[in-house]
Design a protein around this motif. Structure first.
Motif, short mmCIF file in Angstrom:
data_model
loop_
_atom_site.label_atom_id
_atom_site.label_comp_id
_atom_site.label_asym_id
_atom_site.label_seq_id
_atom_site.Cartn_x
_atom_site.Cartn_y
_atom_site.Cartn_z
N GLY A 302 0.70 -1.22 0.05
CA GLY A 302 -0.09 -0.13 -0.04
C GLY A 302 0.77 1.43 0.06
O GLY A 302 0.63 2.24 -0.74
N GLY A 303 1.80 1.22 0.82
CA GLY A 303 2.85 2.39 0.94
C GLY A 303 3.48 2.86 -0.68
O GLY A 303 3.76 3.75 -0.93
N ALA A 304 3.70 1.54 -1.26
CA ALA A 304 4.21 1.48 -2.45
C ALA A 304 3.30 2.06 -3.67
O ALA A 304 3.81 2.31 -4.85
CB ALA A 304 4.78 0.38 -2.88
N GLY A 305 1.91 2.19 -3.12
CA GLY A 305 0.93 2.82 -4.21
C GLY A 305 0.00 1.66 -4.91
O GLY A 305 -0.81 2.22 -5.88
N VAL A 306 0.10 0.40 -4.22
CA VAL A 306 -0.67 -0.57 -4.87
C VAL A 306 -2.05 -0.52 -4.07
O VAL A 306 -1.97 -1.06 -2.79
CB VAL A 306 -0.26 -1.93 -4.93
N GLN A 307 -3.04 0.08 -4.49
CA GLN A 307 -4.59 0.24 -3.82
C GLN A 307 -4.08 0.62 -2.30
O GLN A 307 -4.54 -0.36 -1.55
CB GLN A 307 -5.27 -1.14 -3.96
N PRO A 308 -3.76 1.86 -2.16
CA PRO A 308 -3.20 2.01 -0.71
C PRO A 308 -4.24 1.73 0.41
O PRO A 308 -3.94 1.34 1.30
CB PRO A 308 -2.99 3.42 -0.98
N VAL A 309 -5.47 2.16 0.22
CA VAL A 309 -6.51 1.98 1.38
C VAL A 309 -6.71 0.48 1.32
O VAL A 309 -6.73 -0.10 2.66
CB VAL A 309 -7.81 2.77 0.86
N MET A 310 -6.95 -0.30 0.36
CA MET A 310 -7.38 -1.49 0.44
C MET A 310 -6.19 -2.37 1.18
O MET A 310 -6.58 -3.24 2.13
CB MET A 310 -7.54 -2.21 -0.85
N MET A 311 -5.05 -1.93 0.83
CA MET A 311 -3.95 -2.92 1.49
C MET A 311 -3.59 -2.47 2.80
O MET A 311 -3.12 -3.50 3.68
CB MET A 311 -2.56 -2.38 0.50
N LEU A 312 -3.72 -1.39 3.00
CA LEU A 312 -3.71 -0.69 4.63
C LEU A 312 -4.77 -1.76 5.56
O LEU A 312 -4.52 -2.12 6.50
CB LEU A 312 -4.14 0.71 4.92
N VAL A 313 -6.07 -1.54 4.93
CA VAL A 313 -6.92 -2.39 5.58
C VAL A 313 -6.81 -3.76 5.80
O VAL A 313 -6.92 -4.57 6.71
CB VAL A 313 -8.57 -2.14 4.85
N LEU A 314 -6.35 -4.47 4.51
CA LEU A 314 -5.98 -5.92 4.62
C LEU A 314 -5.02 -6.31 5.70
O LEU A 314 -4.93 -7.24 6.45
CB LEU A 314 -5.78 -6.39 3.26
N GLY A 315 -3.79 -5.31 5.54
CA GLY A 315 -2.66 -5.47 6.37
C GLY A 315 -2.86 -5.41 7.96
O GLY A 315 -2.58 -6.17 8.66
N ILE A 316 -3.68 -4.31 8.09
CA ILE A 316 -4.19 -4.17 9.52
C ILE A 316 -5.11 -5.26 10.09
O ILE A 316 -5.12 -5.59 11.25
CB ILE A 316 -4.85 -2.81 9.72
N CYS A 317 -5.85 -5.96 8.93
CA CYS A 317 -6.57 -7.20 9.47
C CYS A 317 -5.70 -8.20 10.01
O CYS A 317 -5.87 -8.75 11.09
CB CYS A 317 -7.45 -7.52 8.49
N CYS A 318 -4.51 -8.43 9.40
CA CYS A 318 -3.69 -9.40 9.62
C CYS A 318 -2.86 -8.99 10.93
O CYS A 318 -2.87 -9.94 11.85
CB CYS A 318 -2.67 -9.46 8.59
N PHE A 319 -2.62 -7.83 11.13
CA PHE A 319 -1.92 -7.34 12.45
C PHE A 319 -3.04 -7.66 13.49
O PHE A 319 -2.67 -8.12 14.74
CB PHE A 319 -1.67 -5.91 12.40
#
Length: 415
Positions: A302-319
Motif C-alpha cells: 500500500g505504501g508503494a502505491g498498490v491500492q493504498p487504502v485496500m492494502m492498509l485495511v487488509l494489512g491491519i486485519c492481519c495485524f
C-alpha cells in the motif's frame, strides 16, 4: 480471600461481564467519536490535524494517574477504587455537553482517558488474582471479544449517529450504559485484597516502581505489547483522515472498513479462548508472527502505491489477528514477571502501554502527514521489528521460569 477460580460458570462470569461492559463503554468513547471528529473540528473551527489529537489526549489520560490507582487499590481494596473510577467516568462523559471549544473538549478527553487506568490497574488485576492462570488467559480473551465490539460497531454507529443526532448525545448514552456496569460491579465484584488502614506509603510505591522498571524481563515483556499494537491504534486514530479526508470515501464507507479489522481481532480472541488450555502457553505468540509478517507485506505494498487504502485495511486485519492471539498471553507473562503486588504491576504496565500508544500515534501522525501511506508503512516496519525482537526473548524467559517451577514442584513432591 477465596482460592483462584479454575472453572467458568454463569455465576463466576458475572463479574467479568460487568467489568467488560465498563471496558466497552470506555473504548467506545473513542471508537464512536472518531467518525465525528471531522464534524467536531469544523464546529470548533480548527483544522484536520486535530483529528488524531483527540485519541492522543484520551490515551494520555490513561497514563497520568496509573501510578496511583494500582497501589491505592492494593491498600484500600480493589472494589472502592474501581467503583469510584466508573462514577468518575460517568461524570466526565456528561460534562462533554458543556465543552465549548476544542481545548475544553480535549481536556475532557484526557479525563475520560483516566478510566483506562481503572481498567488496567484495578479491573484486570482482579481478573489475574481471582482466576487460575490458564483460566485468567481464557477470561481475558473472552473479555477482549466483548470489548472489541466497541471498535467493531463504533465507527459504523458513529458514522450514522453524526448524520442524525448531535455528537454530544453519544456521550450521554455511554454514561447511561456505564451506570449499568457500576451496578453490576457493585453487586458481583469480589474483593481480592485485604484492605489496610495504614497510610499509602509513597516511598514503597517508588521502590516498587523502580523494582519493576529495572527488571529487564518485566520491561522486555511489557514494552513488546505497545510495539505490537501501535500500528492498529494509529490506524484507528488516522483512519478518518486517511479514508475520508484524503481518499474521499464516505463516512459510512470508513465505518464499514473497520468491520473486517475488528472482526479478525474478535475471531483471534475466540481462537485463543478456545485453544488456551490446549496450546502450550506462549506458542500463540509465535503463531502470531506469521500474520504480522503477512500484514507488514500488505501495508508496504500500500505504501508503494498498490491500492493504498485496500492494502492498509487488509494489512491491519492481519495485524489484528496476530495481536489477538498474542496479547492476553504476553499480558499474563508481564504480570507474573515480578514478585511485586498485582496492583502496582498493573499500574506500571498500563502507564507504559498508554504512553507508548499516545507517543506512537503522534509519530505515525507526523510520518503520515510527511510521507503519506509510505510513512505509515515505514513506522509499521520499525514497530514490527522491535516487537518480534522483544517478544521472542520474553516468551523464552517466561517458559523457562515455568519449566523451572514445575521442576521445583516435582522435587518437592518427591520428598
Amino acid at each position: 480471600m477465596q482460592p483462584p477460580i479454575s472453572t467458568l460458570t454463569r455465576k463466576t462470569l458475572l463479574f467479568p461481564l460487568a467489568l467488560v461492559i465498563f471496558e466497552f463503554c470506555v473504548y467506545i468513547t473513542n471508537d464512536l467519536i472518531q467518525p465525528a471528529m471531522i464534524v467536531i473540528t469544523r464546529e470548533y473551527g480548527v483544522d484536520a490535524t486535530w483529528n488524531a489529537s483527540a485519541m492522543s489526549a484520551f490515551l494520555f489520560g490513561g497514563v497520568i494517574l496509573q501510578w496511583l490507582f494500582g497501589p491505592l487499590s492494593d491498600r484500600v481494596g480493589r472494589r472502592k477504587v474501581l467503583l469510584s473510577g466508573v462514577a468518575f467516568f460517568i461524570v466526565s462523559c456528561l460534562a462533554t455537553l458543556w465543552a465549548s471549544d476544542i481545548h475544553r473538549f480535549l481536556a475532557l478527553r484526557v479525563l475520560q482517558g483516566v478510566a483506562l487506568s481503572f481498567i488496567g490497574a484495578v479491573g484486570h488485576a482482579v481478573i489475574q488474582e481471582a482466576f487460575e492462570e490458564k483460566t485468567a488467559v481464557q477470561i481475558s480473551a473472552l473479555m477482549a471479544n466483548v470489548a472489541m465490539i466497541a471498535p467493531l460497531v463504533g465507527p459504523v454507529a458513529g458514522a450514522v449517529f453524526v448524520d442524525y443526532l448531535p455528537w454530544r448525545w453519544a456521550f450521554v448514552m455511554i454514561a447511561a450504559v456505564s451506570c449499568v456496569s457500576w451496578l453490576g460491579l457493585f453487586r458481583y465484584m469480589p474483593e481480592t485484597v485485604k484492605p489496610s488502614k495504614e497510610k499509602l506509603p509513597i516511598k514503597q510505591i517508588a521502590y516498587d516502581f523502580w523494582h519493576l522498571l529495572s527488571n529487564r524481563h518485566f520491561m522486555q515483556t511489557t514494552v513488546s505489547i505497545p510495539f505490537m499494537s501501535i500500528p492498529l491504534v494509529s490506524w484507528i486514530a488516522l483512519a478518518p483522515t486517511i479514508v475520508i479526508s484524503d481518499f474521499h470515501y464516505s463516512s459510512l464507507a470508513y465505518g464499514l472498513m473497520q468491520v473486517p479489522i475488528f472482526g479478525f481481532l474478535i475471531l483471534s480472541n475466540i481462537v485463543l479462548a478456545h485453544r488456551a488450555k490446549v496450546w502450550r502457553l506462549g506458542s500463540s505468540v509465535h503463531y502470531g508472527y506469521v500474520f504480522f509478517l503477512l500484514g507488514w507485506l500488505l501495508i508496504v505494498l500500500g505504501g508503494a502505491g498498490v491500492q493504498p487504502v485496500m492494502m492498509l485495511v487488509l494489512g491491519i486485519c492481519c495485524f489484528a489477528f496476530g495481536e489477538g492471539i498474542a496479547m492476553s498471553v504476553l499480558y499474563r507473562f508481564a504480570m507474573t514477571a515480578s514478585d511485586r503486588p498485582y496492583g502496582v504491576t498493573s499500574s506500571v504496565i498500563g502507564m507504559l502501554h498508554m504512553l507508548g500508544y499516545a507517543l506512537g500515534v503522534e509519530v505515525f501522525k507526523h510520518a503520515y502527514f510527511a510521507w503519506g501511506v509510505m510513512g505509515f508503512a515505514l513506522c509499521s516496519t520499525v514497530c514490527l521489528l522491535i516487537y518480534m525482537g522483544l517478544s521472542r526473548g520474553a516468551v523464552a524467559h517466561a517458559m523457562m521460569l515455568r519449566l523451572d517451577g514445575e521442576g521445583d514442584a516435582a522435587v518437592t513432591a518427591s520428598h
